[in-house]
Design an enzyme around this catalytic site. Structure first.
Site, PDB file in Angstrom:
ATOM      1  N   ALA B  60      23.748  50.943  34.119  1.00 36.87           N
ATOM      2  CA  ALA B  60      25.538  51.002  34.333  1.00 36.87           C
ATOM      3  C   ALA B  60      26.070  49.417  34.172  1.00 36.87           C
ATOM      4  CB  ALA B  60      25.063  51.520  35.812  1.00 36.87           C
ATOM      5  N   GLU B  61      26.537  49.915  33.241  1.00 35.78           N
ATOM      6  CA  GLU B  61      26.775  47.950  33.354  1.00 35.78           C
ATOM      7  C   GLU B  61      28.486  47.934  34.050  1.00 35.78           C
ATOM      8  OE1 GLU B  61      25.625  49.958  30.759  1.00 35.78           O
ATOM      9  OE2 GLU B  61      24.581  48.736  29.927  1.00 35.78           O
ATOM     10  N   GLN B  83      22.775  43.276  28.028  1.00 34.68           N
ATOM     11  CA  GLN B  83      21.928  43.412  26.779  1.00 34.68           C
ATOM     12  C   GLN B  83      21.795  43.176  26.262  1.00 34.68           C
ATOM     13  OE1 GLN B  83      18.424  47.129  27.103  1.00 34.68           O
ATOM     14  NE2 GLN B  83      18.387  45.675  28.369  1.00 34.68           N
ATOM     15  N   PHE B  84      23.336  43.598  25.066  1.00 37.32           N
ATOM     16  CA  PHE B  84      23.937  43.032  24.257  1.00 37.32           C
ATOM     17  C   PHE B  84      24.473  42.934  23.896  1.00 37.32           C
ATOM     18  CE2 PHE B  84      19.255  44.635  22.518  1.00 37.32           C
ATOM     19  CZ  PHE B  84      19.527  43.581  20.939  1.00 37.32           C
ATOM     20  N   ASP B  85      26.182  42.061  23.159  1.00 37.25           N
ATOM     21  CA  ASP B  85      27.773  42.449  23.405  1.00 37.25           C
ATOM     22  C   ASP B  85      28.298  43.859  23.059  1.00 37.25           C
ATOM     23  OD1 ASP B  85      27.100  43.054  20.249  1.00 37.25           O
ATOM     24  OD2 ASP B  85      26.007  40.967  20.033  1.00 37.25           O
ATOM     25  N   GLY B  86      27.767  44.624  22.173  1.00 36.47           N
ATOM     26  CA  GLY B  86      28.490  45.546  21.659  1.00 36.47           C
ATOM     27  C   GLY B  86      28.200  46.847  23.903  1.00 36.47           C
ATOM     28  N   PHE B  87      27.341  46.443  24.821  1.00 36.86           N
ATOM     29  CA  PHE B  87      27.104  46.831  25.838  1.00 36.86           C
ATOM     30  C   PHE B  87      27.881  46.751  27.276  1.00 36.86           C
ATOM     31  CE2 PHE B  87      22.829  47.770  23.959  1.00 36.86           C
ATOM     32  CZ  PHE B  87      23.770  48.620  22.192  1.00 36.86           C
ATOM     33  N   HIS B 130      25.102  45.447  17.910  1.00 37.29           N
ATOM     34  CA  HIS B 130      23.829  44.747  18.806  1.00 37.29           C
ATOM     35  C   HIS B 130      24.656  43.959  18.285  1.00 37.29           C
ATOM     36  CE1 HIS B 130      21.688  48.299  19.487  1.00 37.29           C
ATOM     37  NE2 HIS B 130      20.597  47.650  20.272  1.00 37.29           N
TER      38      HIS B 130
HETATM   39  C1  LIG Z   1      26.078  50.807  27.262  1.00 39.03           C
HETATM   40  C2  LIG Z   1      23.724  50.462  27.172  1.00 39.03           C
HETATM   41  N1  LIG Z   1      23.552  49.798  27.734  1.00 39.03           N
HETATM   42  C3  LIG Z   1      22.515  49.250  27.565  1.00 39.03           C
HETATM   43  C4  LIG Z   1      21.645  49.885  26.368  1.00 39.03           C
HETATM   44  C5  LIG Z   1      20.423  49.430  25.502  1.00 39.03           C
HETATM   45  N2  LIG Z   1      19.419  50.278  25.629  1.00 39.03           N
HETATM   46  C6  LIG Z   1      19.585  50.921  24.967  1.00 39.03           C
HETATM   47  S1  LIG Z   1      17.919  52.266  24.758  1.00 39.03           S
HETATM   48  C7  LIG Z   1      17.896  51.750  26.867  1.00 39.03           C
HETATM   49  C8  LIG Z   1      17.252  52.724  27.406  1.00 39.03           C
HETATM   50  C9  LIG Z   1      17.796  54.284  27.434  1.00 39.03           C
HETATM   51  O1  LIG Z   1      17.136  54.902  28.549  1.00 39.03           O
HETATM   52  P1  LIG Z   1      17.161  56.156  29.077  1.00 39.03           P
HETATM   53  O2  LIG Z   1      18.506  56.767  28.314  1.00 39.03           O
HETATM   54  O3  LIG Z   1      16.655  56.586  29.640  1.00 39.03           O
HETATM   55  O4  LIG Z   1      16.656  57.497  27.091  1.00 39.03           O
HETATM   56  P2  LIG Z   1      15.480  57.023  26.506  1.00 39.03           P
HETATM   57  O5  LIG Z   1      15.642  55.522  25.133  1.00 39.03           O
HETATM   58  O6  LIG Z   1      14.756  56.571  27.263  1.00 39.03           O
HETATM   59  O7  LIG Z   1      15.468  58.625  25.885  1.00 39.03           O
HETATM   60  C10 LIG Z   1      18.578  51.146  27.108  1.00 39.03           C
HETATM   61  C11 LIG Z   1      18.689  50.402  28.081  1.00 39.03           C
HETATM   62  C12 LIG Z   1      22.630  50.612  25.542  1.00 39.03           C
HETATM   63  N3  LIG Z   1      22.463  51.202  24.360  1.00 39.03           N
HETATM   64  N4  LIG Z   1      23.993  50.915  25.618  1.00 39.03           N
END
Ligand SMILES: Cc1ncc(C[n+]2csc(CCOP(=O)(O)OP(=O)(O)O)c2C)c(N)n1
Lengths: 402, 325
Positions: B60-61, B83-87, B130
């Site tokens: 949760a950003e 974690q990445f720019d777009g997030f 990303h």
């Molecule tokens: C807003 C945001 N923050 C961080 C990320 C990077 N990220 C991609 S998948 C992920 C984990 C997701 O976990 P979950 O919601 O449990 O889904 P799962 O991949 O396990 O199916 C993260 C931190 C992202 N894509 N979007």
């Protein structure tokens, strides 16, 4: 996307009118709904299960009705869906290793959650996936090769969401749950009886957007099913990093029911999702379904799970494999023969080959695709930059190739 | 003792030093603990400093930045990872409406020493969200400082300085340079955080860049040298505040300026530089300030990013155009 462009919808039935609907099980479901909302008692979470890991059919007073009429043919269909989806996924993983895809998010282990819920949807329902819903896409009739474009890096989505009512994959965690809620609010305004299903992970449940979608859907009684696949991990973080209470219990605080279903049991996922979609259609608002499952592979092909989890866990979950479970049940009930499995194996090979060939044949996008569709009505600056880009490209040709 | 290390390692060492030196420093973010972050920038920190100093957060950003604000109000110095720019956008509200403004609103009573680390930029073949370069969106907001190192040594020292700063700092890490190695001397006396640096002397034209584009500008200067052109390369290092004095000094010498960044040119940091330098150096300039950067289009899929991102030819093309005036 416009509401008009979606499949035609029947007028919305009222909750009162629904009790008289013949030929389905909604009458029985009427009483159950209230019991469902007691789900948050804080005791050991009950897991709706219709098939044990050994493939034994167990009775469930509340949900049996939703799969009561299921035919052997349909059961084989569910099995086929899961096998082919797993094959597709394995092929994509292999293609990534061979350098044909930049990245892949595997669904290995989550086939039952996706096929069960996906097969519960009706053609005019609308699906909002995250980035791992390859099995749901399969159920919606999306050509699996369409899913690969963004992982190969030739597009950022690449399919028309309205042709199968299957929205584009969403990478920003949780965003799509609000789109799903808004779409569902639109359905309600239109007086249609379609429903919406939004997929997300246990990690996503921490995002503000997901909480806001719960709020909106409850307040506006939107016909949406929140389908959370709790695969135990959000990259390296276990579910306990996101919540102190079982996720399905979150719903209670928003005023709608939450259910935890065995996510490795395709029948249970089918039944529970049908129930939840029916509630939505009947004007009873949102439901949270938590499919309790496991991501057997890495988060994506860039992840290294050995840094944060041990093998024992995976082994324990392998014993609950969703495909094996249904196979055992089919065999025990004499619903299949060797011919069925052999044919499926052949079909699976064909699918694998088709996917492989399709990926390798995927052309790189035209250079000018950068500028395409940045705006629907165009933009003077984009036109100017496109022209500059063209002149720049042409300058290499003049120099005799580059 | 100076040591050669990759930029990711340099940031890791810098965080380690800060955690060691000050018990109030915290590292927070998704996957920063056991996994060491998706780029391994925080590798091993949780093992050595424990879960209460190196904190795996919920996904949760807005929560990450919002709670970092609260921790800072309580006297901590959080270094958070997006974690990445777009997030970063779920956190954008907290950054823009809260983090940036609390110091002013409290009439200077409240200090928010929060560092927001964002791996940014393209060139690594990633999927969407990303590879973006949103630095201008942050530089536009008063109350924030925005920096971006281009090499390991700066990455190390700028992180030390960012953590010591009482202002919120958005620390953009050029992810495609994470694996580039350079000398880091932990005993050196670092340059001030917001000063630009001439990293290559030249007389015919100034190339100004920061983060991932500095290396490209070096390459362009090498290529131009073969054609007998002498380019000066300026590493801006800080986007806000921006060291306009350094740019001015260089332009007064070379009389020509090309600004290079990955972000879209339209309303980008290059536009700001061009406007100010035109104002400051109008009579010195032999050519308009030119900009090389991304197009006004969504960041494209991986197979098109080489067309989208500034490359050697586009930089040299701009150099030629400038020299042709
Ligand atoms: C807003 C945001 N923050 C961080 C990320 C990077 N990220 C991609 S998948 C992920 C984990 C997701 O976990 P979950 O919601 O449990 O889904 P799962 O991949 O396990 O199916 C993260 C931190 C992202 N894509 N979007």
């Amino acid at each position: 996307m416009t509401v008009e462009s979606s499949a035609a919808r029947k007028p919305r039935r009222t909750a009162a009118g629904k009790a008289g609907t013949a030929g389905d099980t909604t009458g029985a479901a009427g009483t159950k709904r209230t019991t469902r909302s007691t789900a948050g008692k804080g005791t050991d979470p009950e897991l709706v299960q219709l098939l044990t890991p050994e493939g034994k059919r167990v009775k469930n007073a509340e949900y049996d009705a939703y799969v009561a009429g299921i035919t052997p043919d349909e059961l084989r269909g569910l099995y086929r869906d899961m096998v082919l989806t797993r094959r597709f996924d394995a092929e994509a993983t292999a293609l990534q290793r061979q350098g044909e895809l930049g990245l892949w998010a595997s669904l290995l282990g989550q086939e039952a959650a996706q096929i069960g819920s996906g097969r519960a949807t009706r053609e005019d329902d609308y699906v909002f996936p995250t980035y791992r819903e390859h099995g749901v896409a399969w159920c919606r009739g999306v050509d699996p090769t369409n899913l690969l474009g963004m992982f190969r890096g030739v597009n950022n989505g690449g399919w028309d969401p309205n042709s199968n009512n299957f929205h584009l994959y969403t990478i920003v965690i949780g965003s799509q749950t609000l789109h799903a809620t808004g779409y569902a609010m639109g359905i309600a305004k239109d007086g249609a009886d379609s429903a919406v299903i939004a997929y997300f992970g246990d990690g996503a449940s921490s995002q503000g957007d997901v909480a806001e979608s719960f709020t909106f859907s409850a307040v506006y009684n939107a016909p949406v099913v929140f389908f959370c696949q709790n695969n135990q991990w959000a990259i390296s973080e276990p579910t306990e990093r996101q919540t102190r209470v079982p996720l399905y219990q979150r719903a209670q605080g928003y005023g709608f029911p939450g259910v935890r279903v065995d996510g490795n049991d395709v029948l249970a996922c089918l039944a529970v999702t049908k129930w939840a979609l029916e509630r939505a259609r009947n004007g009873e608002g949102p439901t949270l379904v938590e499919a309790y499952t496991y991501r057997m592979g890495a988060h994506t092909t860039s992840d290294d799970p050995s840094r944060y989890r041990g093998d024992e866990e995976r082994l324990a979950w392998e014993a609950k494999d969703p495909i094996l479970r249904l196979r055992r049940y089919l065999e025990a009930s004499n619903h299949t023969d060797e011919g069925f499995f052999a044919e499926l194996e052949a079909e699976s090979e064909t699918l694998g080959r088709r996917v492989r060939e399709a990926v390798r044949a995927m052309p790189d996008p035209d250079h000018f695709a950068i500028f395409e569709n940045a705006y629907a009505d165009g933009h003077a600056l984009v036109d100017e930059e496109r022209a500059q880009f063209a002149a720049y490209q042409a300058s290499f040709a003049e120099e005799g190739g580059h | 003792m100076a040591e050669k290390m990759a930029m990711a390692k340099a940031i890791n060492e810098s965080l380690r030093r800060a955690l060691d030196a000050d018990p109030k420093v915290l590292v927070m973010g998704e996957d920063v603990g056991k996994l060491g972050g998706v780029f391994r920038v925080t590798d091993g920190l949780q093992k050595d400093f424990g879960e209460s100093r190196v904190i795996d957060t919920p996904l949760a950003e807005s929560g990450i930045v919002g709670t970092a604000i609260g921790l800072a109000l309580r006297g901590y110095r959080p270094v958070v990872e997006i974690q990445f720019d777009g997030f970063v956008f779920p956190a954008y509200d907290q950054i823009v409406t809260q983090l940036a403004k609390m110091h002013a609103r409290s009439l200077g009573k409240v200090k928010l020493p929060v560092v927001v680390r964002i791996p940014y930029g393209g060139g690594i073949g990633a999927v969407e969200h990303h590879s973006e370069s949103p630095e201008a969106l942050f530089a536009h907001v008063a109350g924030l400082k925005v920096v971006s190192p281009s090499n390991s040594s700066d990455a190390y020292w700028m992180m030390q300085q960012a953590i010591q700063s009482d202002d919120p700092i958005i620390y953009f890490e050029p992810k495609r340079r994470y694996w580039d190695k350079a000398e880091v001397d932990p005993e050196a006396i670092p340059a001030p955080l917001h000063k630009a640096r001439v990293v290559r002397e030249g007389t015919d034209l100034t190339l100004a860049a920061y983060g991932p584009m500095v290396k490209l500008c070096h390459e362009a200067a090498d290529a131009a040298a073969e054609e007998g052109k002498s380019l000066e390369v300026l590493d801006l290092r800080s986007v806000s505040p921006l060291d306009f004095d350094a740019v001015q000094a260089s332009v007064e010498k070379t009389r020509r300026l090309v600004v290079v960044h990955e972000a879209p040119v339209f309303f980008g940091s290059g536009a700001e530089i061009a406007a100010r330098i035109t104002e400051r150096c109008f009579y010195h300039l032999e050519a308009p300030v030119l900009r090389v950067g991304g197009y006004h289009a969504p960041y494209p899929p991986a197979r098109l990013e080489e067309e989208y991102l500034p490359d050697l030819d586009r930089v040299l093309d701009a150099v030629d155009r400038s020299l042709a005036y």
